[in-house]
Scaffold this active site. Structure first.
Site, short mmCIF file in Angstrom:
data_model
loop_
_atom_site.label_atom_id
_atom_site.label_comp_id
_atom_site.label_asym_id
_atom_site.label_seq_id
_atom_site.Cartn_x
_atom_site.Cartn_y
_atom_site.Cartn_z
CG HIS A 98 23.23 -5.79 26.34
ND1 HIS A 98 24.42 -5.12 26.14
CD2 HIS A 98 23.48 -6.72 27.29
CE1 HIS A 98 25.35 -5.63 26.93
NE2 HIS A 98 24.82 -6.60 27.64
CD GLU B 223 26.57 -10.88 33.52
OE1 GLU B 223 26.16 -11.51 32.54
OE2 GLU B 223 26.12 -9.77 33.83
CG ASP C 75 28.95 -9.87 30.33
OD1 ASP C 75 29.77 -9.06 29.84
OD2 ASP C 75 27.73 -9.68 30.31
C1 3PY Z 1 25.63 -13.09 29.22
O1 3PY Z 1 25.78 -14.16 28.61
O2 3PY Z 1 26.57 -12.37 29.57
C2 3PY Z 1 24.28 -12.63 29.57
O3 3PY Z 1 24.14 -11.63 30.19
C3 3PY Z 1 23.10 -13.40 29.13
O4 3PY Z 1 23.14 -13.88 27.93
MG MG Z 2 25.83 -10.56 30.56
#
Ligand code: 3PY
Ligand code: MG
Length: 254
Positions: A45, A150, A176
């Site tokens: 990002h 995630e 995520d």
């Molecule tokens: C998330 O929280 O999805 C990340 O990739 C790190 O903050």
């Molecule tokens: Mg993430």
């Protein structure tokens, strides 16, 4: 090429750092001077490209903070480019299975542990000035591979992911994950916390190092208290925003 943070983690100590999206090398240098252990240069990002990342890494070295790159995807070329410019570790988003994790681990290491593309005419090998065998050995020894778990699929596959050799840190991405459980952005929602706690307990039982992201100090404390050893607290832009906002509100200007 000594990775002091890796040694610190192996000695059972916790480490803290932050994500970086600002392109000025001063930011990671300041974080190092402030005592952060690591800075995650975010190439998933944000606007940072490889040339900028290389300069941030130089600044990190000046200030003794461990430079990690979050690559844009689980791709061998993204991983080798990050390591070739001198990152001491890679964070790889959206790991869902043991197959994904194996791909990450192998992309980050040379033979016999992996299949990292070979070039020693790069910054990591001091532009070919390092003795070649020493470079390959030290590169494998010092690298940190951090996989982002995630999504629900990753958690369902946790046992097989944990069995992959060469994964150094299991990093839970709460944002995520919150989307994956149907509450996007609500990182303190009970459904998110439940999944995070499940991963932390099972990973600790398997003697694995866990990392995560915290928006602020109280979230960081919460995760450090339950045994998370690698905590990224906020993002450079968020830290700056909060500091500026506190000045505006603290002076009663709104
Ligand atoms: C998330 O929280 O999805 C990340 O990739 C790190 O903050
Ligand atoms: Mg993430």
């Amino acid at each position: 090429m000594e990775n002091h943070m890796k040694s610190k983690l192996k000695a059972g100590k916790t480490v803290i750092g932050s994500f970086l999206k600002i392109t000025d090398p001063a930011v990671i240098e300041i974080m190092g001077r402030a005592g952060f252990d690591f800075g995650i240069i975010d190439m998933e990002h944000g606007p940072i490209g490889y040339e900028t990342a290389q300069n941030l890494i130089r600044a990190a070295e000046v200030a003794g903070i461990c430079p990690i790159i979050r690559v844009s995807e689980n791709d061998p070329v993204c991983i080798l480019r990050a390591l070739d410019i001198g990152a001491q570790g890679v964070e790889v988003p959206q790991i869902r299975s043991a197959k994904d994790a194996k791909k990450t681990a192998e992309s980050a290491r040379y033979f016999p542990e992996g299949k990292r593309g070979v070039c020693r005419y790069v910054r990591a090998a001091r532009y070919s000035s390092m003795e070649r065998q020493e470079y390959f050995r030290k590169a494998n020894e010092s690298v940190l591979t951090i996989v982002h778990l995630e999504g629900i699929e990753a958690i369902e596959n946790l046992d097989s992911i944990m069995s992959v050799d060469g994964v150094d840190i299991l990093f839970i991405g709460p944002y995520d994950l919150s989307q994956s459980v149907g509450v996007p952005g609500q990182v303190s929602h009970p459904s998110v916390i439940e999944q995070m706690e499940k991963v932390i307990t099972r990973a600790k039982d398997a003697d694995k190092i866990v990392g995560t992201f915290a928006d602020d100090i109280s979230a960081a404390k919460r995760w450090l208290d339950v045994g998370v050893m690698y905590v990224a607290i906020s993002v450079d832009v968020g830290i700056l925003y909060d500091a500026c906002r506190n000045m505006v509100t603290g002076l009663g200007l709104e």
